[in-house]
Scaffold this motif. Structure first.
Motif, mmCIF file in Angstrom:
data_model
loop_
_atom_site.group_PDB
_atom_site.id
_atom_site.type_symbol
_atom_site.label_atom_id
_atom_site.label_comp_id
_atom_site.label_asym_id
_atom_site.label_seq_id
_atom_site.Cartn_x
_atom_site.Cartn_y
_atom_site.Cartn_z
ATOM 1 N N LEU A 139 35.479 90.124 2.914
ATOM 2 C CA LEU A 139 35.655 91.330 3.749
ATOM 3 C C LEU A 139 37.021 91.976 3.501
ATOM 4 C CD1 LEU A 139 34.173 89.986 7.124
ATOM 5 C CD2 LEU A 139 33.068 91.578 5.512
ATOM 6 N N ILE A 140 38.043 91.133 3.358
ATOM 7 C CA ILE A 140 39.406 91.647 3.146
ATOM 8 C C ILE A 140 39.486 92.383 1.802
ATOM 9 C CG2 ILE A 140 41.832 90.984 2.818
ATOM 10 C CD1 ILE A 140 41.168 88.550 4.760
ATOM 11 N N ARG A 141 38.867 91.789 0.777
ATOM 12 C CA ARG A 141 38.872 92.425 -0.547
ATOM 13 C C ARG A 141 38.178 93.785 -0.514
ATOM 14 N NH1 ARG A 141 37.358 87.548 -2.621
ATOM 15 N NH2 ARG A 141 35.236 88.260 -3.045
ATOM 16 N N ARG A 142 37.267 93.961 0.429
ATOM 17 C CA ARG A 142 36.588 95.250 0.520
ATOM 18 C C ARG A 142 37.302 96.208 1.467
ATOM 19 N NH1 ARG A 142 34.234 92.427 -2.126
ATOM 20 N NH2 ARG A 142 32.545 92.751 -3.592
ATOM 21 N N GLY A 143 38.574 95.904 1.721
ATOM 22 C CA GLY A 143 39.412 96.867 2.435
ATOM 23 C C GLY A 143 39.412 96.745 3.944
ATOM 24 N N HIS A 144 38.789 95.703 4.496
ATOM 25 C CA HIS A 144 38.767 95.561 5.958
ATOM 26 C C HIS A 144 40.037 94.889 6.453
ATOM 27 C CE1 HIS A 144 34.668 97.020 6.435
ATOM 28 N NE2 HIS A 144 34.444 96.449 5.261
ATOM 29 N N ARG A 145 40.564 95.420 7.564
ATOM 30 C CA ARG A 145 41.807 94.889 8.129
ATOM 31 C C ARG A 145 41.597 94.393 9.558
ATOM 32 N NH1 ARG A 145 42.445 94.397 3.912
ATOM 33 N NH2 ARG A 145 43.923 95.175 2.378
ATOM 34 N N GLU A 146 40.718 95.057 10.300
ATOM 35 C CA GLU A 146 40.428 94.634 11.680
ATOM 36 C C GLU A 146 39.107 93.869 11.638
ATOM 37 O OE1 GLU A 146 42.140 94.884 14.399
ATOM 38 O OE2 GLU A 146 43.740 96.279 13.840
ATOM 39 N N ILE A 147 39.233 92.558 11.487
ATOM 40 C CA ILE A 147 38.044 91.728 11.262
ATOM 41 C C ILE A 147 37.865 90.774 12.436
ATOM 42 C CG2 ILE A 147 36.980 90.043 9.723
ATOM 43 C CD1 ILE A 147 38.745 91.177 7.473
ATOM 44 N N ALA A 148 36.631 90.699 12.941
ATOM 45 C CA ALA A 148 36.335 89.780 14.048
ATOM 46 C C ALA A 148 35.429 88.656 13.553
ATOM 47 C CB ALA A 148 35.657 90.545 15.183
ATOM 48 N N MET A 149 35.375 87.584 14.342
ATOM 49 C CA MET A 149 34.483 86.477 13.995
ATOM 50 C C MET A 149 33.691 86.036 15.214
ATOM 51 S SD MET A 149 35.253 82.674 12.466
ATOM 52 C CE MET A 149 33.952 81.425 12.606
ATOM 53 N N ILE A 150 32.394 85.814 14.993
ATOM 54 C CA ILE A 150 31.570 85.191 16.035
ATOM 55 C C ILE A 150 31.132 83.852 15.464
ATOM 56 C CG2 ILE A 150 29.438 85.350 17.375
ATOM 57 C CD1 ILE A 150 29.746 88.377 17.334
ATOM 58 N N GLY A 151 31.570 82.780 16.113
ATOM 59 C CA GLY A 151 31.321 81.435 15.577
ATOM 60 C C GLY A 151 30.444 80.607 16.490
ATOM 61 N N GLY A 152 30.420 79.305 16.198
ATOM 62 C CA GLY A 152 29.521 78.415 16.937
ATOM 63 C C GLY A 152 30.214 77.646 18.034
ATOM 64 N N GLY A 153 31.449 78.000 18.342
ATOM 65 C CA GLY A 153 32.156 77.287 19.413
ATOM 66 C C GLY A 153 33.155 76.300 18.832
ATOM 67 N N GLU A 154 34.372 76.286 19.399
ATOM 68 C CA GLU A 154 35.448 75.423 18.896
ATOM 69 C C GLU A 154 35.137 73.948 19.115
ATOM 70 O OE1 GLU A 154 38.365 76.237 17.432
ATOM 71 O OE2 GLU A 154 38.629 78.358 17.857
ATOM 72 N N SER A 155 34.327 73.640 20.127
ATOM 73 C CA SER A 155 34.083 72.233 20.460
ATOM 74 C C SER A 155 33.141 71.581 19.439
ATOM 75 C CB SER A 155 33.483 72.123 21.855
ATOM 76 O OG SER A 155 32.240 72.810 21.866
ATOM 77 N N ASP A 156 32.434 72.399 18.663
ATOM 78 C CA ASP A 156 31.558 71.860 17.623
ATOM 79 C C ASP A 156 32.438 71.523 16.416
ATOM 80 O OD1 ASP A 156 30.017 71.607 15.293
ATOM 81 O OD2 ASP A 156 28.477 72.975 16.030
ATOM 82 N N LEU A 157 32.666 70.237 16.201
ATOM 83 C CA LEU A 157 33.626 69.825 15.169
ATOM 84 C C LEU A 157 33.041 69.869 13.766
ATOM 85 C CD1 LEU A 157 35.351 66.856 17.026
ATOM 86 C CD2 LEU A 157 35.978 69.276 16.944
ATOM 87 N N ILE A 158 31.718 69.981 13.667
ATOM 88 C CA ILE A 158 31.086 69.971 12.354
ATOM 89 C C ILE A 158 31.016 71.378 11.767
ATOM 90 C CG2 ILE A 158 29.006 69.373 11.051
ATOM 91 C CD1 ILE A 158 30.396 66.909 12.185
#
Length: 337
Positions: A174-193
């Motif tokens: 995403l950064i290489r394609r010029g994006h600077r304001e990037i968000a992430m939706i993940g699976g939760g910090e408590s999931d260690l895997i």
């Protein structure tokens, strides 16, 4: 003759004792060639099929493998299962699949069932291998292989991608394609895997490129479409400056696309999205989803091959990190800098 002839029928037909039939079937000594021929003839004429479990009690093998998934319905699990079954079938093993639904009690119950069915080995997928699961498998004295997860335990070789690096590569894309304001939706910090390592990779990519990381741009979608929709709605209404989202699972990525459509945000016109896994779903989304692929079928095949090599040749299996790659489709666009 019916398929349900018993060992008694065979003995009667051959004019020998049940014990003799059993010795012939299990290749134990103590009978003449003539007797052997008679028994084999009787088995053939009666269409006798020795019971697999009974056979297993003698040679201690049932040619079955237990596979535990936290959620069998997901296309993620079914892809891995394809690979496992391919290899197992070729080596004359059958598979018993258990859906643990991410529930400890259920996992322990299934391990007990697999023990009673005398499976020869176990493949454990996705979730955390809790100490009690590991101990239960140790007590069964069968080999264990992990797929799409890993653990610190000895004798539990794993097959997985490097989640941290895969997430890092998705963010860099995403950064290489010029994006600077990037968000992430993940699976939760408590999931260690699959949870935390992907957040870590994402944050590292932003740091390495000197981009600000706003914690309100990092959300938890719990790996589901519903959770992804809730997170995407919060993000897209509160942070209009975001031009790209990395979703750490394809279902959540498709949730972002669908929520963007609801809110009248064009993808990839105004918002770029990259997913993770490359499920079949990714090709069906509209527009088709750019995503980081895990070679799921291949991972299933490798796990199956490792387990069967341990069973058939007593080989020691080693853990393996398999390669991921970005699959470009149509949800990420180049931003002019």
């Amino acid at each position: 003759m019916s398929m349900s002839s018993t060992i008694k029928d065979v003995a009667k037909h051959a004019g020998v004792s049940v014990a003799t039939v059993s010795r012939v079937l299990n290749n134990l000594p103590g009978y003449s060639e003539e007797t052997k021929r008679k028994v084999e003839q009787a088995v053939k004429e009666l269409g006798y099929q020795p019971n697999a479990i009974a056979r297993g009690l003698v040679n201690k093998r049932t040619q079955t493998i237990g596979v535990l998934f936290p959620s069998v319905s997901s296309s993620f699990s079914s892809e891995i299962l394809h690979g496992i079954e391919d290899v197992a079938q070729n080596h004359n093993y059958s598979i018993i699949v258990c859906n643990t639904a991410e529930d400890g009690k259920r996992t322990m119950k299934y391990l007990q069932v697999l023990r009673e069915k005398r499976v020869d080995g176990i493949i454990f997928s996705s979730g955390v291998l809790e100490p009690e699961y590991y101990e239960a498998v140790q007590a069964m004295d069968v080999p264990l292989v992990l797929v799409a997860t890993q653990s610190e335990f000895d004798g539990a070789p794993y097959v997985k991608v490097d989640d941290r690096k895969a997430a890092y590569d998705a963010a860099c894309y995403l950064i290489r394609r010029g994006h600077r304001e990037i968000a992430m939706i993940g699976g939760g910090e408590s999931d260690l895997i699959a949870g935390r390592p992907r957040y870590e990779g994402f944050r590292q990519a932003l740091r390495d490129h000197g981009l600000p990381l706003r914690e309100d741009h990092v959300l938890d979608g719990g790996f589901t479409f519903e959770g992804g929709c809730r997170a995407a709605e919060r993000l897209l209404t509160a942070a209009p400056e975001v031009t790209a989202v990395f979703a750490a699972g394809d279902e959540m990525a498709i949730a972002v696309i669908s929520m963007a459509a609801k809110l009248g945000i064009a993808v990839p016109g105004r918002l770029s999205v990259i997913g993770y896994d490359n499920l079949k779903l990714a090709e069906m989304s509209n527009p088709p989803l750019t995503t980081v692929a895990q070679p799921l079928q291949e991972m299933g095949r490798l796990a199956s091959e490792k387990l069967i090599a341990m069973l058939d040749n007593g080989e020691t299996a080693f853990s393996e990190i398999v390669p991921h790659r970005v699959i470009e489709r149509q949800t990420v666009k180049q931003r002019s800098l």
